[in-house]
Design a protein around this motif. Structure first.
Motif, PDB file in Angstrom:
ATOM      1  N   PHE A 188      -4.775   5.163 -11.261  1.00 31.68           N
ATOM      2  CA  PHE A 188      -5.126   3.776 -11.577  1.00 31.68           C
ATOM      3  C   PHE A 188      -6.513   3.383 -11.050  1.00 31.68           C
ATOM      4  O   PHE A 188      -6.981   2.282 -11.328  1.00 31.68           O
ATOM      5  CB  PHE A 188      -4.084   2.812 -10.998  1.00 31.68           C
ATOM      6  CG  PHE A 188      -2.657   3.237 -11.277  1.00 31.68           C
ATOM      7  CD1 PHE A 188      -2.264   3.542 -12.571  1.00 31.68           C
ATOM      8  CD2 PHE A 188      -1.721   3.337 -10.257  1.00 31.68           C
ATOM      9  CE1 PHE A 188      -0.955   3.941 -12.840  1.00 31.68           C
ATOM     10  CE2 PHE A 188      -0.418   3.742 -10.514  1.00 31.68           C
ATOM     11  CZ  PHE A 188      -0.032   4.050 -11.807  1.00 31.68           C
ATOM     12  N   ASN A 189      -7.143   4.229 -10.275  1.00 33.44           N
ATOM     13  CA  ASN A 189      -8.441   3.911  -9.655  1.00 33.44           C
ATOM     14  C   ASN A 189      -8.368   2.672  -8.776  1.00 33.44           C
ATOM     15  O   ASN A 189      -9.389   2.018  -8.538  1.00 33.44           O
ATOM     16  CB  ASN A 189      -9.557   3.738 -10.700  1.00 33.44           C
ATOM     17  CG  ASN A 189     -10.021   5.046 -11.338  1.00 33.44           C
ATOM     18  OD1 ASN A 189     -11.071   5.102 -11.953  1.00 33.44           O
ATOM     19  ND2 ASN A 189      -9.258   6.122 -11.184  1.00 33.44           N
ATOM     20  N   GLU A 203      -1.088   6.538  -1.868  1.00 30.60           N
ATOM     21  CA  GLU A 203      -2.456   6.058  -2.090  1.00 30.60           C
ATOM     22  C   GLU A 203      -3.217   7.023  -3.001  1.00 30.60           C
ATOM     23  O   GLU A 203      -3.928   6.611  -3.919  1.00 30.60           O
ATOM     24  CB  GLU A 203      -3.186   5.904  -0.744  1.00 30.60           C
ATOM     25  CG  GLU A 203      -2.597   4.782   0.098  1.00 30.60           C
ATOM     26  CD  GLU A 203      -2.708   5.004   1.595  1.00 30.60           C
ATOM     27  OE1 GLU A 203      -2.332   4.090   2.343  1.00 30.60           O
ATOM     28  OE2 GLU A 203      -3.133   6.101   2.023  1.00 30.60           O
ATOM     29  N   LEU A 257       0.841  -1.190   0.000  1.00 31.73           N
ATOM     30  CA  LEU A 257       0.000   0.000   0.000  1.00 31.73           C
ATOM     31  C   LEU A 257       0.880   1.245   0.000  1.00 31.73           C
ATOM     32  O   LEU A 257       0.412   2.335  -0.257  1.00 31.73           O
ATOM     33  CB  LEU A 257      -0.878   0.024   1.254  1.00 31.73           C
ATOM     34  CG  LEU A 257      -2.371  -0.173   1.038  1.00 31.73           C
ATOM     35  CD1 LEU A 257      -3.091  -0.178   2.355  1.00 31.73           C
ATOM     36  CD2 LEU A 257      -2.952   0.881   0.116  1.00 31.73           C
ATOM     37  N   GLN A 293      -2.118   6.536  -6.599  1.00 33.80           N
ATOM     38  CA  GLN A 293      -2.673   5.307  -7.169  1.00 33.80           C
ATOM     39  C   GLN A 293      -4.155   5.468  -7.485  1.00 33.80           C
ATOM     40  O   GLN A 293      -4.641   5.028  -8.526  1.00 33.80           O
ATOM     41  CB  GLN A 293      -2.477   4.130  -6.207  1.00 33.80           C
ATOM     42  CG  GLN A 293      -1.040   3.695  -6.062  1.00 33.80           C
ATOM     43  CD  GLN A 293      -0.916   2.519  -5.107  1.00 33.80           C
ATOM     44  OE1 GLN A 293      -1.183   1.380  -5.457  1.00 33.80           O
ATOM     45  NE2 GLN A 293      -0.535   2.790  -3.876  1.00 33.80           N
ATOM     46  N   LEU A 302      -5.743   0.427  -5.569  1.00 37.07           N
ATOM     47  CA  LEU A 302      -4.585   0.380  -4.676  1.00 37.07           C
ATOM     48  C   LEU A 302      -4.029  -1.037  -4.672  1.00 37.07           C
ATOM     49  O   LEU A 302      -4.785  -2.007  -4.688  1.00 37.07           O
ATOM     50  CB  LEU A 302      -4.996   0.714  -3.231  1.00 37.07           C
ATOM     51  CG  LEU A 302      -5.659   2.060  -2.957  1.00 37.07           C
ATOM     52  CD1 LEU A 302      -6.031   2.148  -1.468  1.00 37.07           C
ATOM     53  CD2 LEU A 302      -4.719   3.207  -3.328  1.00 37.07           C
ATOM     54  N   ARG A 303      -2.712  -1.128  -4.615  1.00 34.61           N
ATOM     55  CA  ARG A 303      -2.085  -2.432  -4.522  1.00 34.61           C
ATOM     56  C   ARG A 303      -1.752  -2.710  -3.053  1.00 34.61           C
ATOM     57  O   ARG A 303      -1.197  -1.847  -2.370  1.00 34.61           O
ATOM     58  CB  ARG A 303      -0.797  -2.439  -5.347  1.00 34.61           C
ATOM     59  CG  ARG A 303      -0.199  -3.813  -5.518  1.00 34.61           C
ATOM     60  CD  ARG A 303       1.183  -3.695  -6.100  1.00 34.61           C
ATOM     61  NE  ARG A 303       1.168  -3.013  -7.383  1.00 34.61           N
ATOM     62  CZ  ARG A 303       1.152  -3.662  -8.548  1.00 34.61           C
ATOM     63  NH1 ARG A 303       1.148  -4.967  -8.582  1.00 34.61           N
ATOM     64  NH2 ARG A 303       1.176  -2.981  -9.672  1.00 34.61           N
ATOM     65  N   LEU A 304      -2.105  -3.891  -2.580  1.00 35.89           N
ATOM     66  CA  LEU A 304      -1.854  -4.236  -1.186  1.00 35.89           C
ATOM     67  C   LEU A 304      -0.493  -4.925  -1.035  1.00 35.89           C
ATOM     68  O   LEU A 304       0.148  -5.288  -2.017  1.00 35.89           O
ATOM     69  CB  LEU A 304      -2.957  -5.152  -0.660  1.00 35.89           C
ATOM     70  CG  LEU A 304      -4.384  -4.641  -0.883  1.00 35.89           C
ATOM     71  CD1 LEU A 304      -5.377  -5.546  -0.177  1.00 35.89           C
ATOM     72  CD2 LEU A 304      -4.520  -3.203  -0.383  1.00 35.89           C
ATOM     73  N   PHE A 329      -7.702   3.462 -16.122  1.00 33.35           N
ATOM     74  CA  PHE A 329      -6.881   2.571 -15.285  1.00 33.35           C
ATOM     75  C   PHE A 329      -5.420   2.530 -15.707  1.00 33.35           C
ATOM     76  O   PHE A 329      -4.608   1.906 -15.036  1.00 33.35           O
ATOM     77  CB  PHE A 329      -7.454   1.147 -15.325  1.00 33.35           C
ATOM     78  CG  PHE A 329      -8.942   1.089 -15.125  1.00 33.35           C
ATOM     79  CD1 PHE A 329      -9.532   1.727 -14.050  1.00 33.35           C
ATOM     80  CD2 PHE A 329      -9.771   0.395 -16.010  1.00 33.35           C
ATOM     81  CE1 PHE A 329     -10.913   1.694 -13.866  1.00 33.35           C
ATOM     82  CE2 PHE A 329     -11.144   0.352 -15.839  1.00 33.35           C
ATOM     83  CZ  PHE A 329     -11.716   0.997 -14.762  1.00 33.35           C
TER      84      PHE A 329
END
Lengths: 495, 495
Positions: free
Chosen positions: B149-150, B142, A18, B145, B152-154, A149
């Motif tokens: 990118f609409n 955040e 994150l 992102q 979030l990467r966890l 995206f």
């Protein structure tokens, strides 16, 4: 191969968070701190790069510990294997020569659409697979994914990056002229039949929305917008390309225009076990050269046996005050000829894409296209693909956003992002060196504008700023420009 | 459970495609074609929805065959199990009552920041986990992102959708006032201490870029922008929230404000084996009701034993000409009270988010938040979260882009998107019915504007358009509005 994958996986852990910008910063800081010229904190340094932020700022107690910094990893040298293209297969939609005659005959009987020089550059880009797995101009579903995206989802559920819409605009009359045909022929600026576009889909071209979502502003004066969008039609036409023959420009530079497939072959021929790409649209000074040389040194330290540099100037549309491609290529040739960069470990080639000047959105495209050419390391600088705000007195983009967005971008996980370390002219050593904030007073920053002004006014930059032959090319360019301007002014007087 | 997963996997195949809009259209067409009121092609119908496009348009010969349409799948009824929240755990950052006194004491000694009603609504949204896994206002990584990118990467590399930046703006003086403190106290509009924001990070608030990338325009007159951004400060402050007590508004509607955890409990109490959500910010007419009832019927046909409707009006900030929340809730109560919707299988609750009117970008947020409340089906209409362009005579968004973007959005793969079938007033049956393009002349379309004008002017809509009690609420609302306006005009005269 396995070791290489493992190292890549370790690098990915940083991005898979994150808080990826912190992870990237951590990697960058380590990258910087293992060098000689770093690195106590400094306002001046942080203006340019987060690569010199000290590590202690990077660990918030509420965040999990960072993964091991990639540039401290020592592992056995990997076997040579280039990164797979996006989607697994390099797109090549140039018609095989055996089929050329029949396709050409077909093309002559389809509705025809005249395209611009920039459209042709995009046909070129797609035809050779720089945008793999894209096989033509975007249909609406691809356009919307790109716009919202910055990536496309493939049939198998995987994601590839695609941040810039690759689209073809048409007006009402052109749309009408297609009739019920599902294919059209694209006619180049010089009147030749360039390609068939098949299974076409037309959809609305909402220019305002496209501009706002791509550039993050709708202010008038964006170069690509004024050149290619403002006057364009209100429809877009997507479809699959069949390009009738390889795109050539006959400007004496075509031999530099290596396709991704040709680049991959060249990297294999040289037994490269790592390829690091440097995108540029400016002359190469010794600060750039230092950065590239130093990157190679570190990759060797990591265990790679033969890292190869892809020196990859952008060759498509650029704005009027950029140095034209032909002059830049002459300058780059001198940089290699005079040994500033090592020709043995450097591939100089032209990237055929037009320039958007869309900052964090566009830098993803620049990086993604280089994956398709086989690069696995990408060097990113301050404010990549940025420019001044067209109507306000500030940079259009935050100078750090490009590298932050790049480090977090979906579909670019496989690519190792190397943030740019800032180099400046070191008066004490009389050469370009990595900026050392502990003796900031020794350094002079020479911006692109300052450099151009030196060359325009026939002044010399400090010794060691650029190789003499390279500098002479710039001086010659600005002289030729002045001559042209004076000629134009005289002609104007006569009229 | 396994069968349900298999069916979901089958649905996902449709989305996992370079051409997901076609897959979604295929699913939608099937959804439509299994009903009585469909469906030969018609310009009028395609104006409203791609759900009535005939299947034969959906198979281009260059595309691989479509996956089996989801609504023809027959499988044994699944076991009840609600969809997991994004990130696996429902966020709850309300301080447990045992710790409240000590946190409150701490809050009294931290730098204080006064927040607006809209800021408070976002605190509410985050505190209950609607935005899981987000635990506070976004930090820069955040925010970037979300903007680019609409999603979030966890930490584990997985992706969650997050299309709307949830951010807190501050000005220079407020930023200064924090001093070196890593935590601040948020003070609500009524002066009460609302929350502690910890491990804060401040970063630049580039309003132009935020607006352009979120709304796809920077035209003046966007309601949320004028209300919450134009006058806001030039910095954003991110951090983790600790909310001192559950957010209440004391407006007589708090009992409708069920948290995602409370909704999940309610769905379990009712033994729901499918939850289908309907987001709205308008009164419910019989066309809406028909759609919701019909959706339940189909879910039963598919094998679900007890599909439950989440009737989920948005309760935060809305623009001035929308019907206020209190009146809408009265109207919705009548719709349930008069049996238009079945109270046994309907949960009526308020979604506490403010409204952006950001079309395709915002509809993703509306859908994502409902995943966190346990919904696995989401009904999407024409031009969701859309409005007229603020300065041009056209809709701001293409009416189909909302459902297309939703069907392709990263992080929403688990949610089944149900495109809205268009209902209109059928003069031949004297009731709302699904539009049948083969007898278009029988139908009247009653827009929101037309409906409001009927109510304003005390005219009755056609019989069967809305239940009488619900209609009366609207008439009363516009009467009260007229009374207020006339009172205000009189007071103005006195002054």
């Amino acid at each position: 191969m396995a070791a290489r994958e493992a190292r890549r996986a370790a690098l990915r852990v940083g991005a898979a968070s994150l808080i990826p910008s912190r992870a990237a910063a951590s990697a960058a800081a380590t990258f910087a701190s293992s060098s000689s010229a770093s690195s106590s904190p400094s306002q001046l340094a942080s203006r340019f790069s987060f690569s010199s932020r000290p590590l202690r700022f990077l660990h918030h107690h509420h965040h999990p510990p960072m993964p091991p910094p990639p540039f401290l990893v020592r592992s056995p040298p990997p076997r040579a294997a280039l990164l797979q293209p996006d989607g697994g297969l390099l797109v090549d939609v140039v018609v095989p020569s055996a089929e050329r005659a029949s396709k050409l005959a077909e093309a002559q009987h389809l509705p025809q659409l005249s395209i611009s020089r920039i459209d042709l550059e995009w046909v070129h880009v797609v035809s050779e697979g720089w945008a793999s797995p894209l096989r033509g101009f975007m249909r609406q579903s691809e356009y919307l994914q790109s716009l919202h995206f910055n990536c496309l989802r493939l049939q198998d559920g995987s994601i590839v990056n695609m941040s810039v819409p690759i689209v073809l605009a048409i007006d009402d009359a052109q749309k009408e002229s297609f009739g019920p045909s599902s294919a059209i022929t694209l006619v180049g600026p010089s009147g030749n039949l360039v390609a068939i576009l098949r299974n076409i889909e037309t959809y609305k071209h909402n220019k305002e929305e496209r501009i706002a979502r791509t550039w993050g502003t709708t202010a008038p004066g964006l170069p690509y917008v004024e050149e290619a969008i403002t006057q364009a039609g209100n429809w877009l036409v997507g479809g699959d390309l069949e390009v009738l023959e390889p795109i050539k420009y006959n400007d004496g530079l075509d031999h530099y225009r290596l396709s991704p497939a040709e680049l991959r072959k060249e990297f294999e021929r040289r037994n490269a076990d790592a390829v690091f790409a440097f995108q540029l649209r400016n002359p190469v000074h010794n600060g750039h050269a230092l950065l590239m040389t130093d990157t190679r040194r570190r990759l060797l330290e990591m265990g790679f046996k033969n890292p190869v540099l892809l020196l990859h100037p952008l060759g498509g549309y650029t704005k009027a005050d950029d140095v034209p491609l032909a002059w830049r290529m002459k300058q780059h040739d001198k940089v290699l000829g005079e040994g500033v960069l090592d020709p043995e470990t450097t591939v100089l080639a032209i990237f055929p894409s037009p320039m958007h000047y869309a900052g964090p959105t566009e830098v993803q495209w620049h990086a993604k296209a280089r994956i398709n050419a086989g690069a696995d390391f990408y060097i990113v600088g301050r404010d990549p693909a940025g420019m001044g705000h067209p109507t306000e007195k500030r940079d259009l983009y935050h100078p750090d956003h490009g590298k932050m967005v790049l480090s977090m971008a979906p579909g670019l996980e496989r690519l190792n992002i190397l943030p740019f370390r800032v180099a400046a002219y070191d008066k004490s050593q009389r050469k370009m060196a990595f900026f050392d904030p502990s003796r900031a007073e020794d350094f002079i920053f020479i911006s692109g504008t300052k450099m151009r002004n030196f060359a325009k006014n026939g002044e010399n930059p400090p010794d060691g700023f650029m190789c003499p032959g390279g500098w002479q090319v710039l001086v010659d360019y600005y002289k030729s420009l002045a001559a042209e301007e004076s000629k134009a002014a005289k002609e104007h007087l006569v009229v």
